[in-house]
Design a protein around this motif. Structure first.
Motif: not given
Length: 234
Positions: A5, A7, A35, A37, A42, A47, A51, A54-56
């Motif tokens: 998941y 970006w 994802v 952002i 996020q 998601f 995570s 809330n970060k990729i």
């Protein structure tokens, strides 16, 4: 099939690169789930389950160490997990492995945060704050200098072996122009950069999701990334 998941950002690309370098192929061995952002993907509950920061990126492997599914967030942790899973890009000896971990932590604690702030104040901040621009541009140049000296007498960042440390650092330097960097000041680092950029797996990795990412130009995306949406209680 591993689910990533992600970006098309430096932290996303480092995982894309690692997956490809490990011999795993997009569409065959792993899938990239975008994802966005800038649109707030996020913050979706699904998601956040994998995570919580809330970060990729985040990763879900249905075949974890004990044969059961495992999910991970934080790009550095994902790189180490994939190295452990595949037995690649992390040395076996304690001395060499800790040297790699040292430079991986250098990226996680220095290169990423400082170049990220540099990019923010030079490109995205609603007002040009001279103090912030100078502070983070100077810190970026200092970090580039650290890496340039490290590469004076060796091929890769943690020695003469290509490792997760190289994969972690490389994507952050791809925006060198926007960071106020002149490659002429860092010849050893530039040679390393060109060597990494020429690797086929790296080229495949940085292409992942690049076609769906758009420049951040609208106020809604800026608010989602840098405004109150980012700091809402969840």
């Amino acid at each position: 099939m591993i689910d990533a998941y992600s970006w098309a950002t430096p932290n996303g690309h480092k995982v894309h690169i690692m997956l490809e370098e490990c011999g795993l192929r997009l569409g065959r061995d792993w899938l990239a789930h975008p994802v966005n952002i800038g649109q707030g993907d996020q913050f979706e509950p699904g998601f956040l389950k994998i995570s919580p920061n809330n970060k990729i990126p985040a990763l879900v492997d249905p075949h974890g160490p004990d044969g059961k599914p495992i999910s991970l967030f934080e790009s550095g942790a994902i790189l180490l997990y994939l190295a452990s899973k595949t037995g690649k890009f992390l040395p076996k000896s304690d001395r060499a492995r800790f040297k790699v971990l040292e430079w991986l932590m250098f990226q996680m604690g220095g290169v990423g945060p400082m170049l990220g702030q540099n990019h923010h104040f030079r490109q995205y901040a609603p007002e040009k704050i001279e103090y912030a621009i100078n502070r983070y541009t100077n810190e970026a140049r200092r970090l580039y200098g650290v890496m340039d000296r490290q590469l004076k007498d060796q091929k890769f960042i943690a020695g003469n072996q290509y490792t997760v440390a190289d994969m972690a650092i490389f994507p952050w330097l791809r925006n060198w122009q926007n960071q106020g960097i002149d490659w002429a000041d860092y010849p050893h680092l530039k040679q390393w950069f060109d060597t990494i950029a020429a690797r086929p797996a790296v080229q495949r990795g940085v292409a992942v999701l690049a076609d769906v990412r758009k420049p951040i130009t609208d106020e809604k995306a800026r608010e989602v990334l840098f405004g109150k949406t980012q700091y809402e209680k969840r």
